[in-house]
Motif scaffolding. Structure first.
Motif, PDB file in Angstrom:
ATOM      1  N   LYS A 161       8.345   5.387  -4.258  1.00  0.00           N
ATOM      2  CA  LYS A 161       7.672   5.792  -3.158  1.00  0.00           C
ATOM      3  C   LYS A 161       7.331   7.516  -3.260  1.00  0.00           C
ATOM      4  CE  LYS A 161       6.976   1.781  -1.186  1.00  0.00           C
ATOM      5  NZ  LYS A 161       5.895   1.114  -1.481  1.00  0.00           N
ATOM      6  N   SER A 204      -5.161  -0.162  -5.566  1.00  0.00           N
ATOM      7  CA  SER A 204      -5.206  -0.033  -4.178  1.00  0.00           C
ATOM      8  C   SER A 204      -6.327  -0.327  -3.830  1.00  0.00           C
ATOM      9  CB  SER A 204      -4.499   0.992  -3.742  1.00  0.00           C
ATOM     10  OG  SER A 204      -4.871   1.211  -2.234  1.00  0.00           O
ATOM     11  N   MET A 205      -6.683  -1.591  -3.341  1.00  0.00           N
ATOM     12  CA  MET A 205      -8.241  -1.674  -2.562  1.00  0.00           C
ATOM     13  C   MET A 205      -8.272  -1.121  -1.271  1.00  0.00           C
ATOM     14  SD  MET A 205     -10.041  -3.468  -0.155  1.00  0.00           S
ATOM     15  CE  MET A 205      -9.038  -4.296   1.119  1.00  0.00           C
ATOM     16  N   PHE A 206      -7.145  -0.697  -0.796  1.00  0.00           N
ATOM     17  CA  PHE A 206      -7.564   0.314   0.418  1.00  0.00           C
ATOM     18  C   PHE A 206      -7.689   1.441   0.087  1.00  0.00           C
ATOM     19  CE2 PHE A 206      -5.044  -3.436   2.016  1.00  0.00           C
ATOM     20  CZ  PHE A 206      -6.139  -4.047   3.113  1.00  0.00           C
ATOM     21  N   ASP A 266      -3.613   4.553   6.534  1.00  0.00           N
ATOM     22  CA  ASP A 266      -4.503   3.713   7.041  1.00  0.00           C
ATOM     23  C   ASP A 266      -5.834   3.912   6.734  1.00  0.00           C
ATOM     24  OD1 ASP A 266      -4.360   0.962   8.639  1.00  0.00           O
ATOM     25  OD2 ASP A 266      -6.291   1.944   8.787  1.00  0.00           O
ATOM     26  N   SER A 267      -6.593   3.233   5.833  1.00  0.00           N
ATOM     27  CA  SER A 267      -7.886   3.363   5.202  1.00  0.00           C
ATOM     28  C   SER A 267      -9.018   3.556   6.376  1.00  0.00           C
ATOM     29  CB  SER A 267      -8.472   2.310   4.512  1.00  0.00           C
ATOM     30  OG  SER A 267      -8.413   0.960   4.788  1.00  0.00           O
ATOM     31  N   THR A 268      -8.687   2.658   7.692  1.00  0.00           N
ATOM     32  CA  THR A 268      -9.647   2.670   8.775  1.00  0.00           C
ATOM     33  C   THR A 268      -9.505   4.023   9.493  1.00  0.00           C
ATOM     34  OG1 THR A 268      -9.905   0.344   8.510  1.00  0.00           O
ATOM     35  CG2 THR A 268     -10.559   1.330  10.583  1.00  0.00           C
ATOM     36  N   TYR A 304       4.421  -0.243  -5.540  1.00  0.00           N
ATOM     37  CA  TYR A 304       4.245   1.137  -6.017  1.00  0.00           C
ATOM     38  C   TYR A 304       5.566   1.869  -5.507  1.00  0.00           C
ATOM     39  CZ  TYR A 304      -0.860   0.413  -5.811  1.00  0.00           C
ATOM     40  OH  TYR A 304      -2.021  -0.043  -6.031  1.00  0.00           O
ATOM     41  N   ASP A 341     -11.273  -6.043   6.337  1.00  0.00           N
ATOM     42  CA  ASP A 341     -10.008  -5.904   6.243  1.00  0.00           C
ATOM     43  C   ASP A 341      -8.972  -7.108   6.740  1.00  0.00           C
ATOM     44  OD1 ASP A 341     -10.434  -3.586   5.044  1.00  0.00           O
ATOM     45  OD2 ASP A 341      -9.321  -2.408   6.379  1.00  0.00           O
ATOM     46  N   GLN A 395       5.052   2.985   4.432  1.00  0.00           N
ATOM     47  CA  GLN A 395       5.375   3.520   3.203  1.00  0.00           C
ATOM     48  C   GLN A 395       4.161   2.845   2.282  1.00  0.00           C
ATOM     49  OE1 GLN A 395       9.410   2.600   1.710  1.00  0.00           O
ATOM     50  NE2 GLN A 395      10.190   3.626   3.348  1.00  0.00           N
ATOM     51  N   GLN A 396       3.021   2.949   2.667  1.00  0.00           N
ATOM     52  CA  GLN A 396       1.807   2.463   1.994  1.00  0.00           C
ATOM     53  C   GLN A 396       0.784   3.385   1.902  1.00  0.00           C
ATOM     54  OE1 GLN A 396       0.455  -0.552   4.720  1.00  0.00           O
ATOM     55  NE2 GLN A 396       1.584  -2.315   3.442  1.00  0.00           N
ATOM     56  N   VAL A 397       0.052   3.222   0.685  1.00  0.00           N
ATOM     57  CA  VAL A 397      -1.019   4.041   0.265  1.00  0.00           C
ATOM     58  C   VAL A 397      -2.163   3.200   1.102  1.00  0.00           C
ATOM     59  CG1 VAL A 397      -0.272   5.236  -1.429  1.00  0.00           C
ATOM     60  CG2 VAL A 397      -1.362   3.391  -1.890  1.00  0.00           C
ATOM     61  N   PRO A 398      -3.343   4.051   1.364  1.00  0.00           N
ATOM     62  CA  PRO A 398      -4.006   5.298   1.299  1.00  0.00           C
ATOM     63  C   PRO A 398      -3.134   6.107   2.320  1.00  0.00           C
ATOM     64  CG  PRO A 398      -5.513   4.228   1.906  1.00  0.00           C
ATOM     65  CD  PRO A 398      -4.757   3.124   1.772  1.00  0.00           C
TER      66      PRO A 398
HETATM   67  N1  LIG Z   1      -4.198  -1.354   6.583  1.00  0.00           N
HETATM   68  C1  LIG Z   1      -3.701  -0.619   5.529  1.00  0.00           C
HETATM   69  C2  LIG Z   1      -3.203  -1.276   4.397  1.00  0.00           C
HETATM   70  C3  LIG Z   1      -2.636  -0.517   3.396  1.00  0.00           C
HETATM   71  C4  LIG Z   1      -1.939  -1.155   2.040  1.00  0.00           C
HETATM   72  O1  LIG Z   1      -1.790  -2.422   2.319  1.00  0.00           O
HETATM   73  N2  LIG Z   1      -1.454  -0.536   1.092  1.00  0.00           N
HETATM   74  C5  LIG Z   1      -0.854  -1.339  -0.285  1.00  0.00           C
HETATM   75  C6  LIG Z   1      -1.609  -0.721  -1.350  1.00  0.00           C
HETATM   76  S1  LIG Z   1      -3.436  -1.641  -1.298  1.00  0.00           S
HETATM   77  C7  LIG Z   1       0.345  -0.557  -0.430  1.00  0.00           C
HETATM   78  O2  LIG Z   1       0.459   0.690  -0.442  1.00  0.00           O
HETATM   79  N3  LIG Z   1       1.220  -1.398  -0.746  1.00  0.00           N
HETATM   80  C8  LIG Z   1       2.614  -1.245  -1.279  1.00  0.00           C
HETATM   81  C9  LIG Z   1       3.752  -1.550  -0.095  1.00  0.00           C
HETATM   82  O3  LIG Z   1       3.353  -2.234   0.751  1.00  0.00           O
HETATM   83  O4  LIG Z   1       4.942  -1.338  -0.592  1.00  0.00           O
HETATM   84  C10 LIG Z   1      -4.865   0.460   5.023  1.00  0.00           C
HETATM   85  O5  LIG Z   1      -6.054   0.032   5.565  1.00  0.00           O
HETATM   86  O6  LIG Z   1      -4.639   1.560   4.507  1.00  0.00           O
END
Ligand SMILES: N[C@@H](CCC(=O)N[C@@H](CS)C(=O)NCC(=O)O)C(=O)O
Length: 221
Positions: free
Chosen positions: A44, A11-13, A70-72, A41, A106, A56-59
Motif C-alpha cells: 500500500k 482502478s475503475m474508481f 472515495d471517488s464520489t 494493490y 457504483d 486502504q483503497q484508491v483513489p
Molecule cells: N467506493 C470506493 C471504492 C474504491 C475501490 O474499490 N478501490 C479499489 C480499486 S478500484 C481498491 O483500492 N482496491 C484495493 C483494496 O481494496 O485493497 C470509491 O468510489 O472510490
C-alpha cells in the motif's frame, strides 16, 4: 501545490476521478500505486494509508490541506473547488437525480460486475447468469432515460463518467451491452470519444494488453 491523485492501473474508481479532473482542466500529478498479479494493490502506498487507513483503497486525492478518499466524495470536492465546467446539472432536482444515478452506477450496477470477477471460470453458473441479467436490466433502464436526452442526467455529468467506466469493466467481465440498447450504445460512443475519457481509458487498455489480458472489442482502436 499540485493536486495529487493516487490511483491504480486497473482502478475503475480511480479512472472516474482522473476523467473528472481532466474534464475540469485541473492540473494534477497522477501517482500509480504498486499493482501486483491478482489485481491487488500491494504494498500500500504511504499516502493511501495516511488518507484512507481503514479501507486502504484508491483513489485518493490530496490538494493542499484537503485529503480525501472515495471517488464520489472526490467528485463533490472537484465540483465545489473547480466549478467550471460544471459536471452536475443546474437545479436542485436535476442535481439530485444525477447524484442518484452516479451512486446507482457504483452501488447497484457495479456490484454485479464485481461478482463476475470471481466467476470468470464459470459464466454458466446461476450466480454469473444472475449477475449478467442484473447488468442487462440496468442497461434497459438507462436506455429508457436516453429516449429524451443525450446523457444520463441531461447534460454530460459525473453520472456519465461513473457509468461509462463501469460499462468498460462490465464488458471486460462478460456483461457488455448489446444491440438491445441502441441508444446506450450510441451514448457509449459519445462519451468514449471525449478527449478526457480517451486520455484515461486508452492507457488503461494498453496496460491490459501489455499483460496479455483481453481488451473490450469496442475499445480496440
Ligand atoms: N467506493 C470506493 C471504492 C474504491 C475501490 O474499490 N478501490 C479499489 C480499486 S478500484 C481498491 O483500492 N482496491 C484495493 C483494496 O481494496 O485493497 C470509491 O468510489 O472510490
Amino acid at each position: 501545490m499540485t493536486i495529487h491523485i493516487y490511483s491504480g492501473p486497473l482502478s475503475m474508481f480511480g479512472a472516474k476521478v482522473e476523467i473528472a479532473a481532466r474534464e475540469k482542466g485541473v492540473p494534477f500529478e497522477l501517482v500509480m500505486v504498486p499493482f501486483i498479479e491478482g489485481d491487488a494493490y500491494e504494498p500500500k502506498h504511504p499516502e493511501v494509508l495516511r488518507v484512507n487507513p481503514v479501507k486502504q483503497q484508491v483513489p485518493v486525492l490530496v490538494d493542499d490541506e484537503v485529503s480525501l478518499f472515495d471517488s464520489t466524495q472526490i467528485f463533490e470536492y472537484l465540483e465545489d473547488r473547480y466549478p467550471s465546467p460544471a459536471l452536475w446539472p443546474e437545479g436542485i432536482a436535476d442535481r439530485a437525480r444525477a447524484r442518484q444515478l452516479e451512486q446507482k452506477s457504483d452501488e447497484v450496477f457495479f456490484p454485479n460486475v464485481i461478482k463476475l470477477f470471481g466467476l470468470q471460470h464459470d459464466m454458466q453458473s446461476t450466480a454469473a447468469v444472475a449477475a449478467c441479467a442484473g447488468c442487462a436490466r440496468f442497461y434497459e433502464e438507462m436506455e429508457g432515460l436516453l429516449a429524451t436526452r443525450e446523457h444520463l442526467a441531461g447534460p454530460y455529468s459525473f453520472a456519465d463518467i461513473a457509468f461509462y467506466m463501469a460499462c468498460v469493466f462490465a464488458d471486460r467481465k462478460g456483461a457488455g451491452m448489446t444491440d438491445a440498447t441502441p441508444r446506450l450504445l450510441a451514448w457509449r460512443t459519445r462519451v468514449g470519444d471525449r478527449p478526457a475519457v480517451r486520455a484515461v481509458v486508452d492507457p488503461m487498455m494498453r496496460f491490459l494488453a501489455s499483460q496479455g489480458r483481453g481488451v473490450p472489442a469496442f475499445l480496440q482502436r
